[in-house]
Design a protein around this motif. Structure first.
Motif, mmCIF file in Angstrom:
data_model
loop_
_atom_site.group_PDB
_atom_site.id
_atom_site.type_symbol
_atom_site.label_atom_id
_atom_site.label_comp_id
_atom_site.label_asym_id
_atom_site.label_seq_id
_atom_site.Cartn_x
_atom_site.Cartn_y
_atom_site.Cartn_z
ATOM 1 N N UNK A 144 27.132 17.766 62.843
ATOM 2 C CA UNK A 144 27.592 16.394 63.079
ATOM 3 C C UNK A 144 27.252 15.571 61.845
ATOM 4 N N UNK A 145 28.290 15.035 61.199
ATOM 5 C CA UNK A 145 28.084 14.298 59.943
ATOM 6 C C UNK A 145 27.156 13.101 60.128
ATOM 7 N N UNK A 146 27.252 12.421 61.245
ATOM 8 C CA UNK A 146 26.392 11.256 61.479
ATOM 9 C C UNK A 146 24.927 11.662 61.642
ATOM 10 N N UNK A 147 24.690 12.762 62.349
ATOM 11 C CA UNK A 147 23.310 13.206 62.601
ATOM 12 C C UNK A 147 22.684 13.903 61.405
ATOM 13 N N UNK A 148 23.487 14.274 60.402
ATOM 14 C CA UNK A 148 22.940 14.994 59.243
ATOM 15 C C UNK A 148 23.025 14.171 57.952
ATOM 16 N N UNK A 149 23.317 12.893 58.063
ATOM 17 C CA UNK A 149 23.463 12.035 56.886
ATOM 18 C C UNK A 149 22.225 12.057 55.991
ATOM 19 N N UNK A 150 21.035 12.011 56.572
ATOM 20 C CA UNK A 150 19.786 11.979 55.792
ATOM 21 C C UNK A 150 19.635 13.235 54.927
ATOM 22 N N UNK A 151 20.173 14.343 55.380
ATOM 23 C CA UNK A 151 20.040 15.595 54.619
ATOM 24 C C UNK A 151 20.887 15.574 53.353
ATOM 25 N N UNK A 152 22.062 14.962 53.414
ATOM 26 C CA UNK A 152 22.913 14.889 52.220
ATOM 27 C C UNK A 152 22.241 14.064 51.126
ATOM 28 N N UNK A 153 21.495 13.054 51.506
ATOM 29 C CA UNK A 153 20.754 12.264 50.525
ATOM 30 C C UNK A 153 19.712 13.089 49.798
ATOM 31 N N UNK A 154 19.134 14.057 50.495
ATOM 32 C CA UNK A 154 18.122 14.927 49.871
ATOM 33 C C UNK A 154 18.733 15.841 48.816
ATOM 34 N N UNK A 155 19.994 16.213 48.985
ATOM 35 C CA UNK A 155 20.649 17.047 47.972
ATOM 36 C C UNK A 155 20.669 16.315 46.633
ATOM 37 N N UNK A 156 21.011 15.040 46.667
ATOM 38 C CA UNK A 156 21.042 14.249 45.434
ATOM 39 C C UNK A 156 19.635 14.050 44.871
ATOM 40 N N UNK A 157 18.659 13.793 45.735
ATOM 41 C CA UNK A 157 17.275 13.601 45.270
ATOM 42 C C UNK A 157 16.755 14.832 44.551
ATOM 43 N N UNK A 158 16.981 15.991 45.157
ATOM 44 C CA UNK A 158 16.492 17.221 44.548
ATOM 45 C C UNK A 158 17.188 17.500 43.217
ATOM 46 N N UNK A 159 18.468 17.190 43.138
ATOM 47 C CA UNK A 159 19.183 17.342 41.871
ATOM 48 C C UNK A 159 18.620 16.417 40.805
ATOM 49 N N UNK A 160 18.293 15.193 41.184
ATOM 50 C CA UNK A 160 17.710 14.240 40.227
ATOM 51 C C UNK A 160 16.337 14.711 39.756
ATOM 52 N N UNK A 161 15.535 15.223 40.674
ATOM 53 C CA UNK A 161 14.208 15.730 40.306
ATOM 54 C C UNK A 161 14.347 16.869 39.294
ATOM 55 N N UNK A 162 15.277 17.770 39.545
ATOM 56 C CA UNK A 162 15.471 18.900 38.628
ATOM 57 C C UNK A 162 15.964 18.411 37.266
ATOM 58 N N UNK A 163 16.852 17.441 37.262
ATOM 59 C CA UNK A 163 17.346 16.899 35.991
ATOM 60 C C UNK A 163 16.214 16.277 35.189
ATOM 61 N N UNK A 164 15.356 15.535 35.852
ATOM 62 C CA UNK A 164 14.206 14.934 35.165
ATOM 63 C C UNK A 164 13.265 16.027 34.666
ATOM 64 N N UNK A 165 13.017 17.027 35.495
ATOM 65 C CA UNK A 165 12.138 18.142 35.115
ATOM 66 C C UNK A 165 12.663 18.844 33.866
ATOM 67 N N UNK A 166 13.978 18.934 33.729
ATOM 68 C CA UNK A 166 14.561 19.644 32.588
ATOM 69 C C UNK A 166 14.214 18.988 31.254
ATOM 70 N N UNK A 167 13.874 17.723 31.283
ATOM 71 C CA UNK A 167 13.538 17.034 30.038
ATOM 72 C C UNK A 167 12.294 17.629 29.376
ATOM 73 N N UNK A 168 11.366 18.110 30.179
ATOM 74 C CA UNK A 168 10.114 18.658 29.645
ATOM 75 C C UNK A 168 10.350 19.898 28.778
#
Length: 186
Positions: A144-168
Motif C-alpha cells: 500500500x503506497x500510503x502505508x509505505x511512504x516513510x520507507x521510500x524516504x529512506x531510500x533517498x536518505x541512504x543514497x545521500x549518505x553513500x554519496x557523502x561517504x564517497x567523498x572520503x
C-alpha cells in the motif's frame, strides 16, 4: 508499535555487543575456544531477531514508519560491517588476553590508506544495497503506497549518505595523506 520497534533495534544493538563480548570472554580469558567460537557464530542471530520483528509488525498491518526504515538501515550496516567489527574486537581481545600481536590499525597514509578508504566505502555500498533491498521488500510486503511512504524516504536518505561517504575515498585518491615530518631537535 514504533516505540516497540525502536526498543527492539536498541536491544539488538546491545545484544550484538553482549553476544560478542561473551564469545570473546569464553574464547580468551576462560580458554573455552569451541564455546567462544560457537557464541561468535551466533552474533548474526541478533539481526534475525530484528528482521523478524520488523516483518511481523508490517505483516500485522502496521503503517511503515521511520523505525522500519531505521531497522532496514541497521540491518544493512550490520551485514556489511559486522564481520570487520567482530574481527576488530577479536584482535583486541587476543592481544589483551592471549598474548596475540598488537591489533592492526588503519593505515595512516599513502596507497595503503587509500585502499583502506575504498574498502570501507565498498562496505558502505554493500550496506546501502542490503538496506535498500530490505526497504523495497518491505514496500512490497506492505503493498500500500500510503502505508509505505516513510520507507521510500529512506531510500533517498541512504543514497545521500553513500554519496557523502564517497567523498572520503575520492579525497584520499586525489590528495593522499603523506607521512608527517618529524620535528627536528636542535
Amino acid at each position: 508499535m514504533e516505540d516497540v520497534l525502536i526498543a527492539v533495534i536498541a536491544g539488538c544493538e546491545i545484544g550484538f555487543w553482549v553476544v560478542l563480548a561473551t564469545g570473546l570472554l569464553a574464547r580468551y580469558p576462560l580458554r573455552l575456544r569451541r564455546t567462544g567460537a560457537t557464541l561468535l557464530l551466533c552474533v548474526p542471530l541478533v539481526d534475525l531477531v530484528l528482521l523478524a520483528a520488523t516483518a511481523v509488525d508490517l505483516r500485522n498491518g502496521a503503517t511503515a514508519s521511520a523505525a522500519h526504515g531505521l531497522a532496514a538501515a541497521y540491518l544493512g550496516y550490520s551485514v556489511a560491517f559486522g564481520h570487520s567489527m567482530v574481527r576488530w574486537a577479536d584482535e583486541h581481545f587476543a592481544h589483551r588476553f592471549a598474548g596475540g600481536p598488537p591489533p592492526r590499525g588503519r593505515p595512516a597514509y599513502g596507497r595503503a590508506r587509500t585502499r583502506h578508504e575504498w574498502r570501507e566505502f565498498g562496505k558502505a555500498a554493500v550496506a546501502t544495497a542490503v538496506a535498500c533491498g530490505l526497504l523495497l521488500a518491505m514496500i512490497v510486503l506492505v503493498g500500500d503506497a500510503d502505508r509505505s511512504q516513510a520507507l521510500r524516504g529512506w531510500l533517498a536518505r541512504l543514497g545521500a549518505i553513500l554519496a557523502i561517504w564517497s567523498l572520503w575515498p575520492i579525497t584520499h585518491t586525489l590528495w593522499p595523506a603523506k607521512p608527517k615530518e618529524r620535528a627536528r631537535r636542535g
